[in-house]
Design a protein around this motif. Structure first.
Motif, PDB file in Angstrom:
ATOM      1  N   SER A 187      52.310  -9.939   5.998  1.00 22.41           N
ATOM      2  CA  SER A 187      51.540  -9.202   6.844  1.00 22.41           C
ATOM      3  C   SER A 187      50.203  -9.716   6.968  1.00 22.41           C
ATOM      4  CB  SER A 187      51.361  -7.537   6.653  1.00 22.41           C
ATOM      5  OG  SER A 187      50.917  -7.694   5.371  1.00 22.41           O
ATOM      6  N   MET A 188      49.689 -10.456   5.799  1.00 24.30           N
ATOM      7  CA  MET A 188      48.492 -11.358   6.140  1.00 24.30           C
ATOM      8  C   MET A 188      48.664 -12.603   6.698  1.00 24.30           C
ATOM      9  SD  MET A 188      47.050 -11.063   2.174  1.00 24.30           S
ATOM     10  CE  MET A 188      45.443 -11.446   2.213  1.00 24.30           C
ATOM     11  N   LEU A 189      49.939 -13.234   6.716  1.00 22.02           N
ATOM     12  CA  LEU A 189      50.339 -14.381   7.638  1.00 22.02           C
ATOM     13  C   LEU A 189      50.069 -14.006   9.105  1.00 22.02           C
ATOM     14  CD1 LEU A 189      52.975 -15.980   5.607  1.00 22.02           C
ATOM     15  CD2 LEU A 189      50.782 -17.176   5.917  1.00 22.02           C
ATOM     16  N   CYS A 231      47.559 -15.007  12.038  1.00 17.21           N
ATOM     17  CA  CYS A 231      47.899 -15.897  13.320  1.00 17.21           C
ATOM     18  C   CYS A 231      47.215 -15.113  14.529  1.00 17.21           C
ATOM     19  CB  CYS A 231      49.336 -15.861  13.303  1.00 17.21           C
ATOM     20  SG  CYS A 231      50.114 -16.879  12.193  1.00 17.21           S
ATOM     21  N   VAL A 232      47.359 -13.723  14.340  1.00 18.16           N
ATOM     22  CA  VAL A 232      46.910 -12.785  15.620  1.00 18.16           C
ATOM     23  C   VAL A 232      45.331 -13.081  15.644  1.00 18.16           C
ATOM     24  CG1 VAL A 232      46.424 -10.414  16.250  1.00 18.16           C
ATOM     25  CG2 VAL A 232      48.600 -11.298  15.421  1.00 18.16           C
ATOM     26  N   PHE A 233      44.530 -13.240  14.576  1.00 18.26           N
ATOM     27  CA  PHE A 233      43.244 -13.372  14.376  1.00 18.26           C
ATOM     28  C   PHE A 233      42.882 -14.842  15.139  1.00 18.26           C
ATOM     29  CE2 PHE A 233      39.922 -15.914  12.091  1.00 18.26           C
ATOM     30  CZ  PHE A 233      38.649 -15.282  12.639  1.00 18.26           C
ATOM     31  N   LEU A 234      43.429 -15.860  14.878  1.00 17.42           N
ATOM     32  CA  LEU A 234      43.348 -17.026  15.473  1.00 17.42           C
ATOM     33  C   LEU A 234      43.563 -17.123  17.241  1.00 17.42           C
ATOM     34  CD1 LEU A 234      44.963 -19.479  13.000  1.00 17.42           C
ATOM     35  CD2 LEU A 234      42.320 -19.305  13.436  1.00 17.42           C
ATOM     36  N   LEU A 235      44.460 -16.192  17.532  1.00 14.54           N
ATOM     37  CA  LEU A 235      44.599 -16.178  19.101  1.00 14.54           C
ATOM     38  C   LEU A 235      43.438 -15.175  19.593  1.00 14.54           C
ATOM     39  CD1 LEU A 235      48.629 -15.076  19.003  1.00 14.54           C
ATOM     40  CD2 LEU A 235      47.183 -17.258  19.885  1.00 14.54           C
ATOM     41  N   LYS A 236      43.038 -14.017  18.699  1.00 16.70           N
ATOM     42  CA  LYS A 236      41.779 -13.424  19.126  1.00 16.70           C
ATOM     43  C   LYS A 236      40.711 -14.237  19.237  1.00 16.70           C
ATOM     44  CE  LYS A 236      43.293  -8.835  17.783  1.00 16.70           C
ATOM     45  NZ  LYS A 236      42.876  -7.666  16.690  1.00 16.70           N
ATOM     46  N   TYR A 272      44.789 -23.211   6.940  1.00 19.36           N
ATOM     47  CA  TYR A 272      43.752 -23.543   6.103  1.00 19.36           C
ATOM     48  C   TYR A 272      42.248 -23.160   6.377  1.00 19.36           C
ATOM     49  CZ  TYR A 272      47.581 -25.467   3.367  1.00 19.36           C
ATOM     50  OH  TYR A 272      48.770 -25.657   2.836  1.00 19.36           O
ATOM     51  N   ASN A 273      41.880 -22.830   7.566  1.00 19.11           N
ATOM     52  CA  ASN A 273      40.548 -22.414   7.932  1.00 19.11           C
ATOM     53  C   ASN A 273      40.397 -20.910   8.212  1.00 19.11           C
ATOM     54  OD1 ASN A 273      39.624 -24.961   7.967  1.00 19.11           O
ATOM     55  ND2 ASN A 273      39.929 -25.207  10.186  1.00 19.11           N
ATOM     56  N   VAL A 274      41.230 -20.247   7.650  1.00 14.76           N
ATOM     57  CA  VAL A 274      41.244 -18.858   7.610  1.00 14.76           C
ATOM     58  C   VAL A 274      40.966 -18.201   6.097  1.00 14.76           C
ATOM     59  CG1 VAL A 274      42.527 -16.548   8.219  1.00 14.76           C
ATOM     60  CG2 VAL A 274      42.632 -18.570   9.646  1.00 14.76           C
ATOM     61  N   ALA A 294      40.449 -11.068   8.564  1.00 14.35           N
ATOM     62  CA  ALA A 294      40.668 -12.451   8.472  1.00 14.35           C
ATOM     63  C   ALA A 294      39.064 -13.054   8.845  1.00 14.35           C
ATOM     64  CB  ALA A 294      41.754 -12.884   9.432  1.00 14.35           C
ATOM     65  N   TYR A 295      38.819 -14.235   8.357  1.00 15.82           N
ATOM     66  CA  TYR A 295      37.620 -15.097   8.810  1.00 15.82           C
ATOM     67  C   TYR A 295      37.994 -16.158   9.136  1.00 15.82           C
ATOM     68  CZ  TYR A 295      33.421 -12.278   7.054  1.00 15.82           C
ATOM     69  OH  TYR A 295      32.589 -11.295   6.872  1.00 15.82           O
ATOM     70  N   ASN A 296      37.244 -16.998   9.896  1.00 16.51           N
ATOM     71  CA  ASN A 296      37.330 -18.496  10.107  1.00 16.51           C
ATOM     72  C   ASN A 296      36.096 -19.148   9.383  1.00 16.51           C
ATOM     73  OD1 ASN A 296      36.260 -20.992  11.698  1.00 16.51           O
ATOM     74  ND2 ASN A 296      38.609 -20.953  11.877  1.00 16.51           N
TER      75      ASN A 296
END
Length: 156
Positions: free
Chosen positions: A97-99, A103-108, A126-128, A135-137
């Motif tokens: 669920s974290m993965l 992925c959803v965070f990167l899309l948002k 690796y940037n999350v 999730a953070y970048n």
């Protein structure tokens, strides 16, 4: 005043080993805090980026750590940023669920950046980081303003 006195003395930053490839600068730890020594080549771009309303909104949404310019100096850099400290974990430790959340965070994040004229340069896991289950970048040069900054500049 205290920080200025510290940096008048030469210190050897404890460079983060995962920060070797970031052309905008290197991350280091000093006295329990996280800093980024910004390279001379990216000083204007980074200074402009962190002063945008878009960047402030990223911080307010808790999609990027709180970041401030410090009076500190490191040899070979233009200026030093202080980042909010975030406890990180390796992607190999994440649950499914974290993965998925990453992925959803990167899309948002990409959608949000596009609305402001930016694109995500290297959106990968690796940037999350995760902080308080969110999730953070954490990489400043992940964002580039595609209307004025060509991708060729980033490849140099």
């Amino acid at each position: 005043m205290f920080l200025e006195k510290i940096f008048k003395r030469k210190i050897k930053p404890n460079w983060n080993i995962f920060s070797l490839c970031d052309k905008s600068g290197r991350v280091f730890c000093y006295r329990g805090n996280i800093y980024r020594a910004v390279s001379r080549d990216y000083k204007n771009y980074i200074r402009e980026l962190i002063n945008t309303d878009m960047f402030q909104e990223l911080v307010n949404r808790q999609w990027f750590p709180k970041t401030t310019i410090t009076p500190l100096r490191v040899d070979g850099s233009s200026f030093v940023l202080k980042h909010e400290k975030i406890q990180s974990s390796q992607q190999t430790e994440w649950s499914f669920s974290m993965l998925k959340d990453a992925c959803v965070f990167l899309l948002k994040l990409e959608k949000f950046l596009n609305k402001h004229g930016y694109k995500l340069w290297d959106g990968h896991l690796y940037n999350v980081l995760f902080h308080h289950y969110s999730a953070y970048n954490h990489k400043l040069l992940s964002y580039y303003y595609y209307q004025t900054l060509s991708i060729q500049h980033l490849l140099k």
